[in-house]
Design a protein around this motif. Sequence first.
Motif, PDB file in Angstrom:
ATOM      1  N   LEU A   2       0.904  -1.117  -0.066  1.00 25.97           N
ATOM      2  CA  LEU A   2       0.020  -0.091  -0.145  1.00 25.97           C
ATOM      3  C   LEU A   2       0.826   1.245   0.038  1.00 25.97           C
ATOM      4  N   GLU A   3       0.692   2.215  -1.019  1.00 28.22           N
ATOM      5  CA  GLU A   3       1.383   3.489  -0.843  1.00 28.22           C
ATOM      6  C   GLU A   3       0.349   4.692  -0.731  1.00 28.22           C
ATOM      7  N   THR A   4       0.579   5.130   0.239  1.00 29.11           N
ATOM      8  CA  THR A   4      -0.532   6.410   0.214  1.00 29.11           C
ATOM      9  C   THR A   4       0.342   7.903   0.211  1.00 29.11           C
ATOM     10  N   ASP A   5      -0.362   8.667  -0.613  1.00 27.77           N
ATOM     11  CA  ASP A   5       0.200  10.003  -0.665  1.00 27.77           C
ATOM     12  C   ASP A   5      -0.841  10.962  -0.425  1.00 27.77           C
ATOM     13  N   VAL A   6      -0.980  11.187   1.024  1.00 29.24           N
ATOM     14  CA  VAL A   6      -2.138  12.154   1.230  1.00 29.24           C
ATOM     15  C   VAL A   6      -1.551  13.452   1.987  1.00 29.24           C
ATOM     16  N   GLU A   7      -2.319  14.327   1.801  1.00 37.91           N
ATOM     17  CA  GLU A   7      -2.064  15.553   2.785  1.00 37.91           C
ATOM     18  C   GLU A   7      -3.154  15.858   3.690  1.00 37.91           C
ATOM     19  N   PRO A   8      -2.856  16.448   4.824  1.00 34.00           N
ATOM     20  CA  PRO A   8      -4.059  16.856   5.627  1.00 34.00           C
ATOM     21  C   PRO A   8      -5.024  17.606   5.009  1.00 34.00           C
ATOM     22  N   LEU A   9      -6.087  17.235   4.893  1.00 32.21           N
ATOM     23  CA  LEU A   9      -7.267  17.850   4.377  1.00 32.21           C
ATOM     24  C   LEU A   9      -8.431  18.025   5.153  1.00 32.21           C
ATOM     25  N   VAL A  10      -8.639  19.319   5.482  1.00 36.19           N
ATOM     26  CA  VAL A  10      -9.923  19.477   6.621  1.00 36.19           C
ATOM     27  C   VAL A  10     -11.193  19.776   5.666  1.00 36.19           C
ATOM     28  N   LEU A  11     -12.277  18.573   5.892  1.00 34.58           N
ATOM     29  CA  LEU A  11     -13.358  18.958   4.924  1.00 34.58           C
ATOM     30  C   LEU A  11     -14.511  19.016   6.082  1.00 34.58           C
ATOM     31  N   ASP A  12     -15.605  19.843   5.665  1.00 40.52           N
ATOM     32  CA  ASP A  12     -16.782  20.108   6.543  1.00 40.52           C
ATOM     33  C   ASP A  12     -17.525  18.889   6.509  1.00 40.52           C
ATOM     34  N   MET A  13     -18.427  18.829   7.534  1.00 39.70           N
ATOM     35  CA  MET A  13     -19.364  17.574   7.739  1.00 39.70           C
ATOM     36  C   MET A  13     -19.981  17.057   6.410  1.00 39.70           C
ATOM     37  N   ALA A  14     -20.444  17.919   5.856  1.00 49.08           N
ATOM     38  CA  ALA A  14     -21.443  17.671   4.572  1.00 49.08           C
ATOM     39  C   ALA A  14     -20.647  16.929   3.482  1.00 49.08           C
ATOM     40  N   GLN A  15     -19.243  17.303   3.349  1.00 48.05           N
ATOM     41  CA  GLN A  15     -18.463  16.551   2.534  1.00 48.05           C
ATOM     42  C   GLN A  15     -17.904  15.300   3.120  1.00 48.05           C
ATOM     43  N   ALA A  16     -17.831  15.026   4.299  1.00 44.34           N
ATOM     44  CA  ALA A  16     -16.900  13.984   4.981  1.00 44.34           C
ATOM     45  C   ALA A  16     -17.668  12.373   4.503  1.00 44.34           C
ATOM     46  N   ALA A  17     -19.000  12.391   4.868  1.00 43.20           N
ATOM     47  CA  ALA A  17     -19.614  10.924   4.497  1.00 43.20           C
ATOM     48  C   ALA A  17     -19.474  10.627   3.348  1.00 43.20           C
ATOM     49  N   PRO A  18     -19.884  11.505   2.326  1.00 40.86           N
ATOM     50  CA  PRO A  18     -19.852  10.979   0.712  1.00 40.86           C
ATOM     51  C   PRO A  18     -18.453  10.663   0.315  1.00 40.86           C
ATOM     52  N   LEU A  19     -17.568  11.492   0.853  1.00 43.47           N
ATOM     53  CA  LEU A  19     -16.001  11.111   0.556  1.00 43.47           C
ATOM     54  C   LEU A  19     -15.536   9.649   0.931  1.00 43.47           C
ATOM     55  N   ALA A  20     -16.185   9.596   2.172  1.00 44.24           N
ATOM     56  CA  ALA A  20     -15.606   8.213   3.027  1.00 44.24           C
ATOM     57  C   ALA A  20     -16.265   7.224   2.415  1.00 44.24           C
ATOM     58  N   LEU A  21     -17.452   7.174   1.818  1.00 41.67           N
ATOM     59  CA  LEU A  21     -18.077   5.893   1.017  1.00 41.67           C
ATOM     60  C   LEU A  21     -17.547   5.817  -0.205  1.00 41.67           C
ATOM     61  N   ILE A  22     -17.194   6.968  -0.975  1.00 43.26           N
ATOM     62  CA  ILE A  22     -16.468   6.900  -2.174  1.00 43.26           C
ATOM     63  C   ILE A  22     -15.169   6.164  -2.002  1.00 43.26           C
ATOM     64  N   MET A  23     -14.417   6.399  -0.834  1.00 42.15           N
ATOM     65  CA  MET A  23     -13.131   5.806  -0.791  1.00 42.15           C
ATOM     66  C   MET A  23     -13.176   4.331  -0.404  1.00 42.15           C
ATOM     67  N   ASN A  24     -14.153   3.994   0.592  1.00 43.76           N
ATOM     68  CA  ASN A  24     -14.580   2.703   0.667  1.00 43.76           C
ATOM     69  C   ASN A  24     -14.613   2.058  -0.356  1.00 43.76           C
ATOM     70  N   GLU A  25     -15.602   2.443  -1.152  1.00 42.68           N
ATOM     71  CA  GLU A  25     -16.038   1.575  -2.478  1.00 42.68           C
ATOM     72  C   GLU A  25     -14.792   1.390  -3.535  1.00 42.68           C
ATOM     73  N   LEU A  26     -14.059   2.497  -3.778  1.00 40.25           N
ATOM     74  CA  LEU A  26     -13.194   2.513  -4.586  1.00 40.25           C
ATOM     75  C   LEU A  26     -11.808   1.507  -4.150  1.00 40.25           C
ATOM     76  N   ILE A  27     -11.550   1.552  -2.795  1.00 42.18           N
ATOM     77  CA  ILE A  27     -10.589   0.984  -2.346  1.00 42.18           C
ATOM     78  C   ILE A  27     -10.865  -0.612  -2.212  1.00 42.18           C
ATOM     79  N   THR A  28     -12.024  -0.909  -2.030  1.00 41.73           N
ATOM     80  CA  THR A  28     -12.678  -2.291  -1.898  1.00 41.73           C
ATOM     81  C   THR A  28     -12.638  -2.905  -3.263  1.00 41.73           C
ATOM     82  N   ASN A  29     -13.251  -2.025  -4.156  1.00 36.46           N
ATOM     83  CA  ASN A  29     -13.000  -2.305  -5.635  1.00 36.46           C
ATOM     84  C   ASN A  29     -11.849  -2.906  -6.176  1.00 36.46           C
TER      85      ASN A  29
END
Lengths: 118, 437
Positions: free
Chosen positions: B326-353
Motif C-alpha cells: 500500500l502506498e499512500t500519498d495524502v495531505e492533511p485535508l480538512v473537510l466540513d461535515m457535509a463532504q465527509a460522509a460522501p467522500l468516506a463512502l467513495i473511498m470505501n467503494e473504490l478501495i474495496t473495488n
Amino acid sequence: MRILIVEDDALIALDIAWLLQDLGHEVCAEAADAFTGLEAAEQTKPDMAVIDIRLARNTDGGKLARTLYCRLGVRSLFVSGSITEAFRKDMAAIEPLGFLAKPISRRHLDEALRGAAA
Amino acid sequence: MDEGEVEGLRGRDRQAARERAFRLLAATVAALFGAFAILGGLLVWYDNATGMVLHTREVREGISDVHQALSEAEAAHRLYLLTRTPVALGQLNDADQRARRRVTEVEFLTRDNPSQQRGAQALSDLTRQRLALLERGVGLAHEGRGEDALALVRSGQGTAVMRAVREQIAVLDGVEAHLEAERRARAATLRLVGALALLVFAVALGWLFIKALRDINVDREVEAETAERLRGLLQQRTLLLAEVNHRVKNSLQQIASVVRMQSRTTDDPVVASALDKTLGRIVAVGRVHEQIYGNAGKVGDFDAGSYAAGLARELVDSMGREDITLETDVEPLVLDMAQAAPLALIMNELITNALKYGCPPDRPCRLRISLRTVGDHHRLSISDEGDGVPAGFSMASKTSLGMRVVDALSRQLGGSLSVENNAVGATFLVEFPRSVA
C-alpha cells in the motif's frame, strides 16, 4: 480464552458473542447490567471481560470493570459509542485491554484480543 | 422555558439595568448643575445683601460725622471769638471742609433712596446754613466788630439751625438704622438658606452615590446570572451532543450486528459477500462519525487525509494478504461535515473495488492512494495493478452498484468520477471542488 460479555443491547451482545466464538474464544457468561455482570464473573471466573460503558438499569461499565479488576483480577476490553479521553485516563489504573469504538469490526476485535492473549 | 426565552429575559434585565444606570447618571449631572446654579445665585444674593448692610453703615457713619464736624466747627468758632487765636481759625476751616465733604458724600450715598435723598439734601442745606452763620461770625470778628459777632451768636439763629440739623440727623439715622436692621436680617436669612441648600445638596449627592453603587451591583449580579445561565446551557448542549453521538454509534452498531449475523447465517456466498460489503459501508460511515464527533474538544472538522490512510490500511489488512503493497500519498485535508460522509463512502467503494478487481490473487500487487488539493479542487486517485478495466467499460453503463454509488456521490460533491487504464492496472480519479464554506 473464557470471556464475559456485559452489554445491554441484546442484538449487539449476540453479535459480539458470535464474533468471539468465530475467533476461537469461549463466552462463559453474558450480562446486561453491572450487578448481574459481577455475579456472573464471580461464578464463572472469566479470563477477561468485554464491557459496554453504559449498561442496563443505569449502571456504569467503568465501575464494573474496576470492581472486576480489584476483586477478581479480571481485565476488561471496552466496547462503546462514547469513549472519551477522560474515561481512558480514568481507567488507566486498571490496565484495560483496549477501547473499541462502535460500530466494531471483526478485525479490530481480533486485534484487541490477540493483544490481550499475548 | 426554552433557550430563546431565557436569553431574551436576561437581555431585557441587563438592558433595563443599563437604562436605569444611564438615567441615574443623567439625573446626577442635571442635579449637580442645578445645585451649582442655586448655590451661585445664593452667593451673589448674599454678597449683595452684605453690601447693602455696609452701605447703610457708611450712610450712618457719614451722618454722624457731619454732626461731629459741625460741633467741632462751633467749638472752634467759639474759641476764636474768645481768643482770636489763628489756631482756632485753622480748626474751624478743617471742620468746615470736613462737614461739607461728608454731607456731599451722604447725598451721594442716598441717591438710591428718594425719600432719604430729600432728607440728605435738607441736611446739606442746613449744614451750609450753619457753616455760613459761623463764617459770618468769623468775618465780623475779623473786621473788628466783635460785639456784632457775639450778638449774632446770642441771636440764637445758629442754635436754631443746629437744632434743626440734629432733628434732621435723627430722622435720617432712624430710617437708616431701620434699613440696616432689615438688611442684616435678610443677610442672616440668606446665610441660613445657603447652609440648608449645601446640606440638601450633600445629602442628595450621597443618596445618588449610594444608588449608583447599588445599581452597579445589580448590573453585576445580572451579568453573573447571565454567565451562569450560559454556562448551564452550554453544559446542557455538550451533554446533549454526547448523548446523540452515543445513540448514533449504538444504532450503527445495532445495524452492523444484524447485517453481520445475516451474513453469517446465509448459505449463499454471493449474498454473504453482498452483506459483508454493506457491513463495510456501515463501518466506514461509523468511522467518519467517530472522527467528527469522537473528539469532544473540536466538533465538526474531518481530516480526510488521515481517514483515507487509515481506511486503506484497514481494508488492505482485512484482505489477509502479505503481497499487497500500500502506498499512500495524502495531505492533511480538512473537510466540513457535509463532504465527509460522501467522500468516506467513495473511498470505501473504490478501495474495496481495487482490492477485489485490481489485485489478482495470483501475483503481488501495489495499491496507490493519493488525496491532494490541486488549485481549487480536491483530487482522490486510486491506482491498482490489475488487468485494467475492460475495453467497453463506461461509467454510463453503471452495471455495478459500487460504481453507481461512487458516481452519484461524486456528483453530490459537485465533482466527477473518471477511470483510465495505465500500462499496468487502472486508475480511478474523483475530483471535486473545495468547500465553499
